[in-house]
Scaffold this motif. Structure first.
Motif: not given
Length: 381
Positions: A278-282
């Motif tokens: 979620f943090k790096f939108k992977i």
């Protein structure tokens, strides 16, 4: 899917217009050969006072999660009440429901020391008592729809259960309910408009359906003047922190007899990986974190009709004053009873059959007592 379910529940119209559900004509009578299930936590107010409201919410949502899994993909109407739940199923599935509720009662006591009441009652018995059971379907998004109940049958069944006239006994063996998909990994959502207000409104015997419909329409219309109709979860979804605040509770729910400490360590690792996505939108295969988080907000069940009106709103003081004035007037006229509970955050309990689809279910309540505290205030009045 059985004909009993598909022929009825699939035929109930799905609406995106929540305000329109204040009209009694929007509800369809549940067939006579169906059964209503209800469950709630004994002394939920005391559990809240002891700081266990997240546990209360999780056990309440577990009733729905276990029933969804037990029904093996068959759609049926259900409603989350904060410290309990209600659902309706064909009588042909009543033994499945009885076994599931029995397992839930034993599991809640064993895992959390929570006393859970549960009962099943035929719809014909509800109607013989002068009440009715009607259902509507509201879709907050394109991904899910939630059942709404009216007619007084749900409230009557809960009263009978609490009085001890109907009930399902706890399971005598160690069989566990299937709670696959139930979780609480999100952090609480702070208020943006002022405060998170949980509202519980119920009609009295002096109120006609038209009386309550008019009041409900006015209250909902006032709330829709708020930004996003008072939706308490941000458009981009609730916050996610690590370690997740509910990881111990999650471990209790999902361990299925496994060692609690080891299972909690596994969940911590999984949640760290998920937070990274979620943090790096992977993107991972067909899983899109940005879309998923947005759908969490869109799918949130923050307002409902269940023989009354319940809402958890991100509310400003002006709108709250206007709603309170309406409710006080109706209460003075003897038409309703109501309770309000204000807090600084909203919390979410989730049922996610698959993160790859949009049909994940998210129940919203106030984070410091919510519906349970509002209902307690209502009873005290």
């Amino acid at each position: 899917m059985t004909n009993a379910i598909s022929d009825f529940y699939d035929s109930v119209p799905v609406t995106r217009d929540f305000l329109g559900l204040s009209n009694p004509a929007a509800f369809t009578p549940v067939p006579d050969d169906w059964v209503l299930g209800v469950a709630d936590i004994v002394n939920s107010t005391g559990e809240v006072a002891n700081g266990r409201y997240k546990v209360v919410n999780m056990v309440g949502a577990a009733v729905i999660s276990a029933m969804i899994n037990a029904m093996d993909g068959k759609l049926f109407p259900y409603v989350f009440g904060g410290d309990g739940a209600g659902f309706a199923i064909p009588a042909s599935d009543s033994e499945v429901a009885r076994e599931t509720l029995a397992k839930l009662r034993s599991w809640a006591q064993e895992e959390f020391g929570i006393s859970l009441r549960a009962a099943l009652v035929p719809v014909t018995e509800i109607r013989s008592a002068g009440r009715d059971l009607r259902v509507a379907r509201h879709a907050p998004s394109s991904g899910v729809d939630y059942a709404m109940f009216s007619g007084g049958g749900l409230a009557w069944a809960e009263q009978q259960m609490k009085a001890g006239t109907i009930g399902v006994q706890p399971a005598e063996d160690d069989a566990l309910p299937d709670l696959t998909g139930l979780s609480c990994r999100w952090s609480n959502s702070p208020a943006q408009n002022g405060q998170i207000v949980s509202v519980v409104i119920q009609p009295t015997d002096r109120a006609t359906e038209s009386d309550f419909a008019d009041l409900a329409q006015s209250v909902v219309a006032a709330s829709e003047g708020l930004r996003r109709a008072g939706h308490p979860v941000a458009e981009q979804g609730p916050p996610m922190k690590w370690p997740p605040p509910g990881v111990t509770l999650d471990a209790h729910v999902s361990r299925a007899g496994r060692n609690l400490k080891l299972h909690k360590m596994r969940l911590l690792f999984e949640n760290l990986m998920i937070r990274g996505l979620f943090k790096f939108k992977i993107r991972l295969g067909s899983f899109e974190p940005v879309r998923y988080q947005r759908m969490v907000s869109e799918n949130a069940d923050f307002r409902k009709f269940d023989d009354g009106l319940k809402m958890t709103l991100d509310c400003d003081s002006e709108t709250l004053a206007r709603i309170t004035q309406m409710l006080d007037r109706a209460k003075t006229e003897g038409k309703i009873t109501y309770g309000l509970h204000a807090q600084t955050e909203a919390m979410m309990t989730c049922f996610v059959p698959s993160a790859m689809r949009d049909d994940h279910v998210h129940f919203v309540d106030g984070a410091s007592g919510g519906y349970a505290q509002a209902a307690a205030e209502m009873r005290s009045k």
